[in-house]
Design a protein around this motif. Structure first.
Motif, PDB file in Angstrom:
ATOM      1  N   LYS A  49      -6.192  -2.666   3.955  1.00  0.00           N
ATOM      2  CA  LYS A  49      -4.999  -2.944   4.759  1.00  0.00           C
ATOM      3  C   LYS A  49      -3.820  -3.249   3.844  1.00  0.00           C
ATOM      4  N   ARG A  51      -1.621  -5.524   3.993  1.00  0.00           N
ATOM      5  CA  ARG A  51      -1.473  -6.940   3.622  1.00  0.00           C
ATOM      6  C   ARG A  51      -2.426  -7.335   2.498  1.00  0.00           C
ATOM      7  N   HIS A  52      -3.614  -6.684   2.451  1.00  0.00           N
ATOM      8  CA  HIS A  52      -4.537  -6.988   1.347  1.00  0.00           C
ATOM      9  C   HIS A  52      -3.974  -6.477   0.031  1.00  0.00           C
ATOM     10  N   THR A  54      -0.861  -5.902  -0.705  1.00  0.00           N
ATOM     11  CA  THR A  54       0.293  -6.744  -1.055  1.00  0.00           C
ATOM     12  C   THR A  54      -0.173  -8.050  -1.682  1.00  0.00           C
ATOM     13  N   GLY A  55      -1.201  -8.641  -1.100  1.00  0.00           N
ATOM     14  CA  GLY A  55      -1.748  -9.886  -1.655  1.00  0.00           C
ATOM     15  C   GLY A  55      -2.298  -9.691  -3.046  1.00  0.00           C
TER      16      GLY A  55
END
Length: 94
Positions: A49, A51-52, A54-55
């Motif tokens: 994903k 967001r993963h 990006t993290g």
């Protein structure tokens, strides 16, 4: 057994799929030398994903698991634009 008869029987039990789906599933059995499990190609893993990713980019590499480090390196290798953002990440601020 006739596919049409089989479809009628399993529809009585609640099957809502098409006769074509049943036919495609049973085709390897009818050939006599394959099982459906053997004829199905394994699915590739789902992409991570956003967001993963990006993290992973923003997090200090010391705090990433080995698995996340490998996945991040694979992603950055495939996308030079994303690799270029490395200058804005937590890695460069450390």
């Amino acid at each position: 057994m006739n596919i049409t008869r089989l479809v009628a029987e399993i529809r009585e039990q609640g099957y809502r799929g098409s006769a074509q789906t049943v036919y495609r599933y049973l085709r390897p059995f009818r050939a006599g030398h394959a099982t459906p499990a053997a004829s199905v190609t394994p699915a590739s893993p789902a992409p991570p994903k956003i967001r993963h990713v990006t993290g992973w980019i923003m997090r200090d590499p010391e705090n990433l698991s080995d698995k996340d480090c490998v996945r991040l390196k694979e992603i950055l290798t495939r996308c030079p634009e994303l690799e270029a953002t490395g200058g804005m990440s937590a890695r460069s601020r450390a």
